[in-house]
Design an enzyme around this catalytic site. Structure first.
Site, mmCIF file in Angstrom:
data_model
loop_
_atom_site.group_PDB
_atom_site.id
_atom_site.type_symbol
_atom_site.label_atom_id
_atom_site.label_comp_id
_atom_site.label_asym_id
_atom_site.label_seq_id
_atom_site.Cartn_x
_atom_site.Cartn_y
_atom_site.Cartn_z
ATOM 1 N N GLU A 93 1.166 -1.063 0.239
ATOM 2 C CA GLU A 93 -0.319 -0.239 -0.204
ATOM 3 C C GLU A 93 1.088 1.072 -0.281
ATOM 4 O OE1 GLU A 93 -3.132 -1.627 3.477
ATOM 5 O OE2 GLU A 93 -2.577 -0.077 3.514
ATOM 6 N N CYS A 106 3.246 8.584 1.458
ATOM 7 C CA CYS A 106 3.602 7.637 2.439
ATOM 8 C C CYS A 106 3.600 6.041 2.124
ATOM 9 C CB CYS A 106 2.476 7.373 3.588
ATOM 10 S SG CYS A 106 3.077 6.139 4.526
ATOM 11 N N CYS A 113 4.896 -6.702 8.588
ATOM 12 C CA CYS A 113 5.600 -6.594 9.426
ATOM 13 C C CYS A 113 6.005 -7.178 10.588
ATOM 14 C CB CYS A 113 4.947 -4.917 9.704
ATOM 15 S SG CYS A 113 6.263 -4.563 10.946
ATOM 16 N N CYS A 117 3.009 -4.671 17.018
ATOM 17 C CA CYS A 117 2.433 -3.230 17.593
ATOM 18 C C CYS A 117 0.862 -4.156 17.449
ATOM 19 C CB CYS A 117 2.876 -2.291 16.855
ATOM 20 S SG CYS A 117 4.730 -1.719 16.880
ATOM 21 N N CYS A 120 -1.364 -1.889 15.298
ATOM 22 C CA CYS A 120 -1.451 -1.396 14.065
ATOM 23 C C CYS A 120 -1.937 -3.269 13.327
ATOM 24 C CB CYS A 120 0.201 -1.870 14.317
ATOM 25 S SG CYS A 120 0.344 -1.118 12.316
ATOM 26 N N CYS A 337 -2.204 2.327 9.241
ATOM 27 C CA CYS A 337 -1.657 1.267 8.451
ATOM 28 C C CYS A 337 -2.411 -0.442 7.389
ATOM 29 C CB CYS A 337 0.095 1.167 9.020
ATOM 30 S SG CYS A 337 -0.027 2.854 8.962
#
Ligand code: SAH
Length: 350
Positions: A93, A106, A113, A117, A120, A337
């Site tokens: 993205e 961005c 990932c 976190c 997220c 995100c």
């Protein structure tokens, strides 16, 4: 189709070396760069001032654009979210935002990932692989080509999409070199921001290189006890190590640091949290960017209401810490995100 490497992968120096290996003159690198980044060439055949033999060599070995668009959502405020597919079928993205000071893109740095976190959406999908420098450059070039039609340009780049840039350090810095190059897009180093969750050895390496890119740190909590609950990386690199590395970076490089702090209702938004945060960063050349949380379906975290957010901001200011309170962008699309990609993955699996 067999995957071919993208020419966008090469920094100018790497391109000169590659041309040497092809038996070509290194000065051709600058010509190719001008074709790629100034004239936005889409094929090697367009590069009419290159020798025909070189055009053939390049066409046989490389592609230019390594991504295709599979989805795009545009919010009422103009924020646009792009979902790109790469040659191996994986998707990333990218978000384009319109600010008074210019257009910001961005960029994602990894597929998925591993930082985990808890708030997220990106971390819902574990890291599949790092992006190449060219796959990051392609995110910029695709959008720049769209903006060309309206006579505007990408002014700022933030590496705040999916992925942890300092977990893909070399490729991310090659990408920065490419978009920063005077022979290419020439986006100023101070218009490029790398955001990290706080991987201390990489912050130290970055500090030593004396890069002029901006550094942003995702802090989100003023003490280890809370930060650990939100960000597993805090266990590996607790706050005393992180702050020590940042103080050294800031002093040695004379650069201001941005701390990102998402306001989560009832989690990290009390007066006490604000005072503790002020104590943590007072005296540093830094400011805090307070970010409204983009709620995601997959967890319980909620956005702090505007009044509490403003109050948190006031407490920081009263305690001598500079802060900005960011407004939301792209609320009516999957702007958090990883949201757009996560939705596509689910749809694909269903
Ligand atoms: N891994 C890097 C960069 C990607 S995240 C980092 O941690 O900085 C970019 C920023 O968006 C980080 O500050 C991250 O904490 C924040 N973020 C993640 N999910 C969010 C959400 N749902 N709403 C608002 N900000 C979010």
């Amino acid at each position: 189709m067999k995957a071919m490497q993208s020419i966008y992968d090469f920094t100018l120096t790497q391109l000169e070396e590659m041309l040497g290996e092809l038996g070509q003159k290194p000065y051709r690198a600058k010509q190719i760069y001008a074709w790629l980044y100034r004239k936005r060439a889409e094929s090697f055949e367009e590069m009419t001032d290159l020798p025909a033999g070189l055009i053939t060599q390049l066409s046989e070995r490389y592609v230019i654009m390594p991504v295709t668009l599979v989805d795009k959502q545009v919010a009422r405020d103009g924020t646009a979210k792009y979902l790109f597919e790469m040659q191996d079928g994986m998707t990333v993205e990218t978000v384009l935002m319109h600010f008074s000071f210019g257009k910001s893109v961005c960029v994602s740095s990894q597929v998925g990932c591993n930082m985990g976190c808890t708030f997220c959406a990106s971390g819902l999908l574990k890291k599949q692989r790092d992006l190449t420098a060219g796959e990051m450059t392609a995110q910029i070039m695709y959008i720049q080509k769209e903006l060309d039609a309206e006579g505007s340009r990408v002014d700022n780049i933030v590496i705040m999409g999916t992925g942890e840039p300092f977990d893909n350090y070399d490729n991310v810095l090659d990408f920065c070199r490419t978009v920063n190059s005077d022979h290419g897009l020439a986006i100023g180093a101070r218009h490029i921001t790398i955001s990290t969750c706080g991987i201390v050895p990489k912050i130290n390496a970055f500090a030593k290189e004396r890069f002029q890119y901006n550094l942003a740190i995702s802090l989100h909590a003023p003490n280890d006890e809370l930060r650990r609950k939100l960000m597993p990386v805090d266990r590996a690199y607790p706050l005393d190590q992180l702050m020590q590395a940042l103080r050294e970076y800031s002093t040695d490089n004379h650069r201001r640091i941005t701390f990102e702090y998402i306001l989560l209702k009832g989690v990290n938004d009390s007066d006490h949290d604000a005072v503790e945060l002020a104590d943590l960063i007072r005296g540093m050349n830094a400011y805090v960017n307070l970010i409204p949380y983009n709620e995601v379906d997959e967890n319980e975290y909620r956005t702090t209401d505007d009044r509490t957010a403003l109050h948190f901001y006031d407490v920081l200011m009263k305690h001598g810490v500079k802060a900005t309170l960011r407004t939301k962008h792209g609320e009516d699309i999957d702007a958090a995100c990883g949201q757009l990609r996560a939705r596509h993955e689910r749809a694909g699996k269903a």
